[in-house]
Design an enzyme around this catalytic site. Structure first.
Site, short mmCIF file in Angstrom:
data_model
loop_
_atom_site.label_atom_id
_atom_site.label_comp_id
_atom_site.label_asym_id
_atom_site.label_seq_id
_atom_site.Cartn_x
_atom_site.Cartn_y
_atom_site.Cartn_z
N HIS A 90 1.06 -1.26 -0.11
CA HIS A 90 -0.04 -0.01 -0.04
C HIS A 90 0.92 1.32 -0.07
O HIS A 90 2.03 1.34 0.60
CB HIS A 90 -0.93 -0.25 1.13
N ASP A 92 -0.50 4.32 0.86
CA ASP A 92 -0.86 5.33 1.83
C ASP A 92 -0.16 5.11 3.24
O ASP A 92 0.43 3.94 3.41
CB ASP A 92 -2.41 5.56 2.14
N ASP A 123 6.33 1.09 6.12
CA ASP A 123 5.07 0.76 5.96
C ASP A 123 4.38 1.69 5.22
O ASP A 123 3.88 2.60 5.72
CB ASP A 123 4.69 0.92 7.41
N GLU A 156 -5.13 1.76 3.13
CA GLU A 156 -5.13 0.68 4.21
C GLU A 156 -5.08 0.95 5.52
O GLU A 156 -5.42 0.44 6.45
CB GLU A 156 -3.76 -0.02 3.84
N GLU A 157 -4.21 2.03 5.68
CA GLU A 157 -4.30 2.71 6.99
C GLU A 157 -5.31 3.11 7.80
O GLU A 157 -5.48 3.36 8.79
CB GLU A 157 -2.95 3.74 7.11
N HIS A 423 4.21 3.56 12.36
CA HIS A 423 3.08 4.45 12.96
C HIS A 423 3.48 5.61 13.69
O HIS A 423 2.95 5.95 14.45
CB HIS A 423 1.97 3.59 13.52
#
Length: 451
Positions: A90, A92, A123, A156-157, A423
């Protein structure tokens, strides 16, 4: 590192990989268009589409998914009769949080102490680059031996399920014999790991109201019901004295019987302050991979600066519940909502609203694809045996794909090892890990085609 020519090819491609990841990280592709411009995500999607076209992919398309974001799809044909492998990542990313807390700007890929720092570097924009490196190495060493589909998600996030719903509406699009999800990570840098389970998740917004409007705390405090205090009471009911998650009717005693996570290692990885205890019971692996975990993600209430002496009429919170394998996320959501409603005190008016959900996942690690991946990982990591670990995070698409394609084998690998700090501020990727995993993926595709 593997002695196969694949390894040498990927080593020679690493400068290009860094340049490409620099470009991709520069897009502020947070799929929350109230915080970041939609144009940033669209630009990132177009970058991915252009990269696929440059590698000879056909049918490259920007898919407008039902949540208002775009996923990127492409198909690279292989030899006639070859199996089809779907590669997922992903583009995003999570918001950067406090940009001032980053040592270097979050959207500028910066090399420091042997790692590349930037939001999305691990990520999962690094996952996009990993797939590209693997395919380029195969093309330079005899060709890609399988049919390849690539899908790069744009939300996705956010957990809004756009790609899941699109896949359900177009069930033939992502059909494959094997699916490689490039959004997990090794247990440790240098320790080849496949993620065999994922916790699911649910997001619930809680709103508590007690008064028609705020009241003077001196004139009314002590008798007037405080909505913020009622919300705090309800949230506190979600944890036992030791910090274990306690949702009425939801079991919290499962155990993890695979790779274990030593407490000292976890404290270091999580950067727990000296003297602060870990929460919950059982092993660390039990707590983060096999049991439910509730987190209060945010509370709407007056900030300390500028607060007035008032009894609050209303308050809101956003709650995340991680759902372990073997538990239905739909049922867990109902139990969470019922718990909050039952434990909100003083007859306060409470509303709960589900705003995101994903089912947990458990892989079949006895499949031929896992055998091929284990061989590839061992070769790429100088003979080390591939380990199996759980992951506390969620990838809702996994369950959608396993439902749509029950015969497909699903493998989870990726760049999000503990030092990556995904994150959080100062997210980074290990370039050595990117190189080794790209080698492993390329070798896997070759071994899987021959199996």
């Amino acid at each position: 590192m593997s002695r196969d020519p694949i390894a040498g090819t990927i080593a020679s491609l690493m400068p290009k990989a860094k340049a490409e990841l620099t470009e991709l990280v520069a897009f502020k592709s947070v799929a929350d268009f109230g915080q970041f411009p939609r144009s940033e995500s669209e630009a990132a999607a177009n970058w991915v589409a252009d990269a696929l076209r440059a590698e000879g992919f056909r049918d490259v398309a920007l898919l407008d998914t039902p949540d208002g974001t775009q996923s990127v799809y492409g198909f690279l044909p292989g030899p006639e009769g070859a199996p089809t492998v779907l590669l997922y990542a992903h583009y995003d990313v999570q918001p950067p949080l406090d940009e001032a807390a980053w040592a270097t700007p979050p959207f500028e890929l910066t090399e420091r102490n042997g790692r590349w720092y930037g939001r999305g570097s691990a990520d999962c924009k690094g996952g996009v680059i990993m797939h590209l490196l693997a395919l380029r190495a195969l093309k330079a060493n005899g060709g890609v031996p399988v049919n390849v589909k690539v899908i790069v998600e744009g939300s996705e996030e956010q957990g809004t399920g756009g790609l899941e719903r699109y896949a359900e509406e177009h069930p033939d699009l992502l059909a494959a014999d094997t699916i490689v999800i490039g959004d997990a990570g090794n247990f440790r840098v240098g320790l080849p790991t496949a993620t065999s389970t994922l916790r699911g998740m649910t997001l619930v917004r809680v709103t508590v109201d007690t008064l028609e409007g705020n009241l003077h705390s001196g004139q009314f405090g002590g008798a007037a019901p405080d909505a913020l205090a009622a919300l705090v009471r309800a949230l506190d009911s979600l944890r036992a004295e030791d910090g274990s998650t306690t949702v009425d009717g939801l079991a919290g005693d499962a155990v993890w019987d695979g790779l274990q996570y030593e407490e000292d290692d976890f404290r270091r990885d999580a950067k727990v302050l000296d003297g602060v205890e870990l929460i919950g019971g059982g092993t660390v692996a039990d707590r983060i991979w096999a049991r439910p975990a509730v987190t209060v993600l945010g509370i709407d209430c007056p900030p300390v600066v500028g607060a007035t002496p008032s009894v609050q009429a209303g308050a809101r919170a956003l709650i995340s519940l991680r759902v372990p394998p073997g538990v239905d996320a739909v049922e867990a959501t109902k139990l969470l909502q019922a718990h909050i409603e039952a434990h909100t005190p003083w007859g306060a008016r409470v509303r709960t609203e589900q705003i995101g959900q994903g089912q947990p996942f458990r892989a079949d690690t006895t499949s031929p694809a896992y055998a091929a991946m284990a061989e590839a990982m061992s070769e790429a990591y100088a003979g080390q045996e591939m380990q199996y670990a759980g992951q506390g995070g969620s990838i809702p698409l996994c369950n959608t794909l396993s439902t749509l394609y029950p015969r497909a084998e699903i493998l989870l690998i990726g760049l999000s090892e503990p030092e990556a700090q995904i994150h959080a501020v100062n997210e980074s990727v290990s370039p050595e890990e990117l190189e080794r995993l790209s080698v492993a993926e390329a070798l896997f595709l070759r071994k899987y085609a021959a199996s």
